[in-house]
Design an enzyme around this catalytic site. Sequence first.
Site, mmCIF file in Angstrom:
data_model
loop_
_atom_site.group_PDB
_atom_site.id
_atom_site.type_symbol
_atom_site.label_atom_id
_atom_site.label_comp_id
_atom_site.label_asym_id
_atom_site.label_seq_id
_atom_site.Cartn_x
_atom_site.Cartn_y
_atom_site.Cartn_z
ATOM 1 N N ASP A 11 46.574 -35.937 1.047
ATOM 2 C CA ASP A 11 46.837 -37.326 1.359
ATOM 3 C C ASP A 11 46.260 -38.160 0.203
ATOM 4 O O ASP A 11 45.483 -37.648 -0.609
ATOM 5 C CB ASP A 11 46.158 -37.685 2.685
ATOM 6 C CG ASP A 11 46.172 -39.163 2.960
ATOM 7 O OD1 ASP A 11 47.265 -39.754 2.985
ATOM 8 O OD2 ASP A 11 45.086 -39.749 3.127
ATOM 9 N N ASP A 13 45.602 -42.329 0.198
ATOM 10 C CA ASP A 13 44.710 -43.425 0.600
ATOM 11 C C ASP A 13 43.648 -42.918 1.579
ATOM 12 O O ASP A 13 43.971 -42.389 2.637
ATOM 13 C CB ASP A 13 45.512 -44.550 1.255
ATOM 14 C CG ASP A 13 46.491 -45.197 0.287
ATOM 15 O OD1 ASP A 13 46.070 -45.567 -0.816
ATOM 16 O OD2 ASP A 13 47.679 -45.318 0.642
ATOM 17 N N ASP A 173 42.297 -37.661 5.577
ATOM 18 C CA ASP A 173 41.199 -38.370 6.230
ATOM 19 C C ASP A 173 41.543 -38.899 7.612
ATOM 20 O O ASP A 173 40.676 -39.468 8.279
ATOM 21 C CB ASP A 173 40.750 -39.551 5.361
ATOM 22 C CG ASP A 173 41.799 -40.651 5.294
ATOM 23 O OD1 ASP A 173 42.943 -40.340 4.905
ATOM 24 O OD2 ASP A 173 41.497 -41.807 5.624
#
Length: 223
Positions: A11, A13, A173
């Site tokens: 991922d 961001d 995240d």
Amino acid sequence: MSAPLRLVLFDVDGTLVDSQGAIISAMTACFQAQSLSVPSRDAILSIVGLSLPHAMARLAADQTDRVQDALVDGYKQAYHAQRLELGAASSPLYPDARQVIEVLHAMPEVLLGVATGKSQRGLDALLEAHELEQYFVTRQVADHHPSKPHPSMIETALAETGVDAAQAAMVGDTSFDMDMAKAAQVAGIGVSWGYHDRSALKAARHVIETFEQLPGALAKIWG
């Protein structure tokens, strides 16, 4: 006997880069442009990882489709303007991210990729700003897929690279990343430094505290 080909998907961001300042600023600008109350910081960060239409549908659930579409367009414009003004500084890499990417990239059996809610334009600009273009052989973006946690991004990355799901891992995240990994039957590795609380990463196989722990987590998964 040579090791099987493996794939590590990242991922962006909240995982590779800390873009929360840019995201909150762009969200603030687009909501203010529509004369709407700006969502809280926690509400904004809770939707990071979703593609923009899905994010706005959550943040502005009481607004019409027309207003939500205007928010999406306004966000894109505000975020693009920030990126032009600040460059890489608008979304700095997390500590040791580059070093660990380089270590994994140097392993002949390991391929690296990206699975992000960003647009193609946004991802390409970010990779160029940080001089990371050469590391990622597959890049899955919101333009071409259903929003996370649908497994389409991971399934396409596996098909493009020819890697078996058992030899792949998704690093992210948010709960969206880990649920996407579970849906695609690949191992999810959660990171504690991003935008969802560690308690939200229930579907993760492992949760790491620093980038330096990633090679060790991958070794545990793959043996």
